[in-house]
Design a protein around this motif. Structure first.
Motif, short mmCIF file in Angstrom:
data_model
loop_
_atom_site.label_atom_id
_atom_site.label_comp_id
_atom_site.label_asym_id
_atom_site.label_seq_id
_atom_site.Cartn_x
_atom_site.Cartn_y
_atom_site.Cartn_z
N GLY A 173 0.76 3.08 1.00
CA GLY A 173 1.31 1.83 0.49
C GLY A 173 2.44 2.07 -0.51
O GLY A 173 3.47 1.41 -0.46
N VAL A 174 2.24 3.04 -1.41
CA VAL A 174 3.30 3.34 -2.39
C VAL A 174 4.49 3.99 -1.69
O VAL A 174 5.65 3.68 -2.01
CB VAL A 174 2.76 4.25 -3.51
CG1 VAL A 174 3.85 4.54 -4.53
CG2 VAL A 174 1.56 3.61 -4.20
N VAL B 18 10.73 -3.23 -5.08
CA VAL B 18 9.36 -3.21 -5.60
C VAL B 18 9.34 -2.38 -6.88
O VAL B 18 9.80 -1.24 -6.90
CB VAL B 18 8.39 -2.61 -4.56
CG1 VAL B 18 6.98 -2.53 -5.14
CG2 VAL B 18 8.39 -3.44 -3.28
N LYS C 211 -1.62 -8.26 -1.91
CA LYS C 211 -1.30 -7.84 -0.53
C LYS C 211 -2.42 -6.97 0.01
O LYS C 211 -2.93 -6.09 -0.69
CB LYS C 211 0.01 -7.04 -0.54
CG LYS C 211 0.40 -6.38 0.78
CD LYS C 211 1.07 -7.36 1.70
CE LYS C 211 1.73 -6.67 2.89
NZ LYS C 211 0.76 -5.99 3.78
N LEU D 19 -2.56 -4.85 -14.59
CA LEU D 19 -1.24 -4.52 -14.05
C LEU D 19 -0.17 -4.61 -15.14
O LEU D 19 0.71 -3.74 -15.25
CB LEU D 19 -0.89 -5.46 -12.90
CG LEU D 19 0.53 -5.37 -12.34
CD1 LEU D 19 0.82 -3.98 -11.78
CD2 LEU D 19 0.77 -6.43 -11.27
N VAL E 147 -3.90 -4.74 -3.01
CA VAL E 147 -3.13 -4.34 -4.17
C VAL E 147 -2.38 -5.55 -4.73
O VAL E 147 -2.15 -6.53 -4.01
CB VAL E 147 -2.10 -3.22 -3.83
CG1 VAL E 147 -2.79 -1.97 -3.32
CG2 VAL E 147 -1.07 -3.72 -2.81
N ASP F 163 6.35 -2.05 -8.94
CA ASP F 163 5.06 -1.42 -9.26
C ASP F 163 3.99 -1.91 -8.29
O ASP F 163 4.19 -2.88 -7.55
CB ASP F 163 4.65 -1.76 -10.70
CG ASP F 163 3.79 -0.67 -11.33
OD1 ASP F 163 3.30 0.20 -10.59
OD2 ASP F 163 3.60 -0.70 -12.56
N GLN F 164 2.86 -1.21 -8.34
CA GLN F 164 1.71 -1.56 -7.50
C GLN F 164 0.44 -1.16 -8.25
O GLN F 164 0.41 -0.11 -8.90
CB GLN F 164 1.77 -0.83 -6.16
CG GLN F 164 0.49 -0.92 -5.33
CD GLN F 164 0.60 -0.24 -3.97
OE1 GLN F 164 1.45 -0.60 -3.17
NE2 GLN F 164 -0.24 0.76 -3.73
N ARG F 165 -0.60 -1.97 -8.14
CA ARG F 165 -1.90 -1.62 -8.70
C ARG F 165 -2.99 -2.02 -7.72
O ARG F 165 -3.04 -3.18 -7.28
CB ARG F 165 -2.14 -2.31 -10.04
CG ARG F 165 -3.48 -1.89 -10.67
CD ARG F 165 -3.70 -2.47 -12.05
NE ARG F 165 -4.98 -2.02 -12.61
CZ ARG F 165 -5.15 -0.91 -13.30
NH1 ARG F 165 -4.11 -0.11 -13.52
NH2 ARG F 165 -6.34 -0.56 -13.76
N ARG G 170 1.33 -6.33 -6.15
CA ARG G 170 2.67 -5.74 -6.15
C ARG G 170 3.62 -6.59 -6.97
O ARG G 170 3.46 -7.81 -7.08
CB ARG G 170 3.20 -5.59 -4.72
CG ARG G 170 2.59 -4.39 -4.01
CD ARG G 170 3.38 -3.97 -2.82
NE ARG G 170 2.75 -2.81 -2.19
CZ ARG G 170 2.48 -2.70 -0.90
NH1 ARG G 170 2.82 -3.68 -0.08
NH2 ARG G 170 1.91 -1.62 -0.42
N ARG H 23 2.35 6.73 -7.44
CA ARG H 23 2.87 5.57 -8.15
C ARG H 23 3.84 5.99 -9.25
O ARG H 23 4.87 5.32 -9.48
CB ARG H 23 1.72 4.77 -8.76
CG ARG H 23 2.20 3.60 -9.59
CD ARG H 23 1.16 3.06 -10.54
NE ARG H 23 1.83 2.28 -11.58
CZ ARG H 23 2.16 2.77 -12.77
NH1 ARG H 23 1.87 4.02 -13.08
NH2 ARG H 23 2.79 2.01 -13.65
N CYS I 55 6.53 1.37 -0.20
CA CYS I 55 7.35 0.68 -1.21
C CYS I 55 8.61 1.48 -1.51
O CYS I 55 9.70 0.91 -1.67
CB CYS I 55 6.54 0.47 -2.49
SG CYS I 55 5.22 -0.74 -2.33
#
Length: 427
Positions: free
Chosen positions: A373-374, A178, A136, A197, A165, A180-182, A167, A99, A377
């Protein structure tokens, strides 16, 4: 068909430049030092290269590397790394490290002014610089992969485990990327993950002054979340439904009669898949500073009327809360912002599921689904930045995403072959 050597060089130069934005060396390597044959940065760049050209699986990536795929070599994956090695390593890599690479890439994009405002006439307001946030699912399996796996029983029969997550997608001017993602904790949901987030983004991006506001769907609408957004000097647009019963009832009481007695402040009409869709926009300031919501400035009603080819007519009313100033932009731009929120579903999530097949990740053990997933992105961002900024004047508007990726792959191979042939002729 590849247009020219110059076009191919533009594509290759874009990827060379963006590889320098990816600090893979910062990602902690979970392996023991003894016996490492391939460095972790090399492995991660190889995975990213395979995702960019839609290889589909680690096995397919391994086969392409074995055959000496020219496009992968141009993307920094010139060495064959067996898929078994990748499958053994990726589940051990913590998603936090990957990330941070995404965040550093976005920060570099900001420094390079990727989201510069489009030209506007003197006196026109600055475009709304918003990000959309939504949840998501990135993997569904029979067993828990990691501590974030959520236990569920769809249909009440089989037990399944989800990795979900939150997003963040840029929906302001310029390419949609995109940010960010958490991961959503096993005992939490979208509502409970929004504030963590925001704290994560604040830690990574500072005061987030590049953003003006955040839009979320009804699953994250709450006074607590609105307070958290406002405390960071950001505006919000929140979808309003029955999970906020008092606000929802008051919005209907005020806005529905208004829609019967006054003309809409903005209206759009479009044809889509044989249907005619009309969207109308009303708003009120009567609920400003509603009890417990001191930052609330306006409430919106968007009425969507869909005329089907068989004569059927469907009407849907949707309500929204906003802390934006009343005259910040035109009402037509407010209506556009409502539609732009759904880019995160219709253009980002849909593309990740259909074109990248995200819900069937290349790695399903340990941290694998979240790490992939990251990486997805990042691949999504690279391709959209290339398509919507670097090549925006050189591609037909009707071109599908998959055909665009095919063109990119051919351009990389063609450019490398042309350059190699020219060097051989000279020397």
């Amino acid at each position: 068909m590849v247009k020219s050597y110059r076009f191919s060089q533009t594509v290759a130069r874009f990827f060379r430049k963006n590889r320098s934005w990816l600090p893979w060396e910062q990602v902690p390597d979970p392996r023991k030092r003894r016996g490492r044959r391939w460095s972790l940065p090399q492995m991660l760049q190889t995975l990213l290269a395979g995702l960019v050209v839609l290889k589909g699986s680690m096995r397919a990536l391994d086969a392409a590397l074995t055959e000496g795929d020219g496009a992968l070599a141009q993307l920094g994956a010139g060495v064959r790394i067996p898929d078994a090695t990748l499958q053994a390593t990726v589940p051990q890599v913590k998603p936090e490290g990957i990330r941070q690479v995404l965040v550093d890439w976005v920060r570099q994009a900001l420094r390079n002014k990727v989201w510069d405002d489009p030209p506007r006439r003197p006196g026109d307001p600055r475009p709304l610089r918003f990000a959309a946030i939504d949840g998501k699912n990135v993997y569904t399996g029979k067993e828990a992969s990691n501590e974030y796996s959520q236990r569920t029983r769809p249909g009440g029969v089989l037990v399944r485990y989800l990795n979900r997550v939150l997003r963040v997608l840029w929906i302001g001017p310029g390419p949609r990327l995109v940010l960010d993602q958490r991961p959503i904790a096993a005992d939490s949901n979208d509502m409970g993950t929004l504030i963590p987030l925001l704290e994560q983004m604040e830690e990574s991006y500072g005061d987030m002054s590049f953003l003006e506001g955040i839009s979320v769907d009804a699953g994250m609408t709450s006074k607590k979340n609105a307070d958290a957004i406002d405390a960071r000097s950001l505006a919000y647009v929140m979808s309003l439904k029955g999970n906020q019963p008092e606000l929802f009832a008051e919005a209907k009481r005020v806005l529905l009669p208004l829609a019967q007695t006054t003309s809409p402040e903005a209206e759009t009409r479009e044809r889509y898949q044989g249907k005619v869709i009309t969207r109308q926009f009303w708003r009120t300031a009567e609920m400003e500073a509603w009890t417990g919501w001191p930052h609330l400035r306006q409430v919106w009603l968007v009425r969507q009327t869909t005329e089907h080819s068989d004569g059927r007519i469907e009407v849907e009313d949707r309500f929204f809360l906003s802390s934006l100033l009343w005259n910040r932009v035109s009402t037509k731009q407010f209506l556009a912002l409502v539609r732009q929120h759904w880019w995160i579903e219709n253009q980002c999530f849909w593309r990740l599921d259909v074109d990248f097949d995200e819900e069937h990740p290349w790695s399903t053990k340990g941290w694998g689904p979240l790490v992939m997933g990251v990486l997805l992105c990042l691949a999504f961002n690279l391709l959209h930045l290339l398509r919507d900024r670097t090549l925006r004047g050189e591609r037909p508007p009707w071109e599908s995403f998959v055909s665009f990726v095919g063109l990119v792959e051919k351009a990389l191979v063609y450019g490398a072959g042309y350059e190699a042939g020219r060097r051989a002729a000279v020397y």
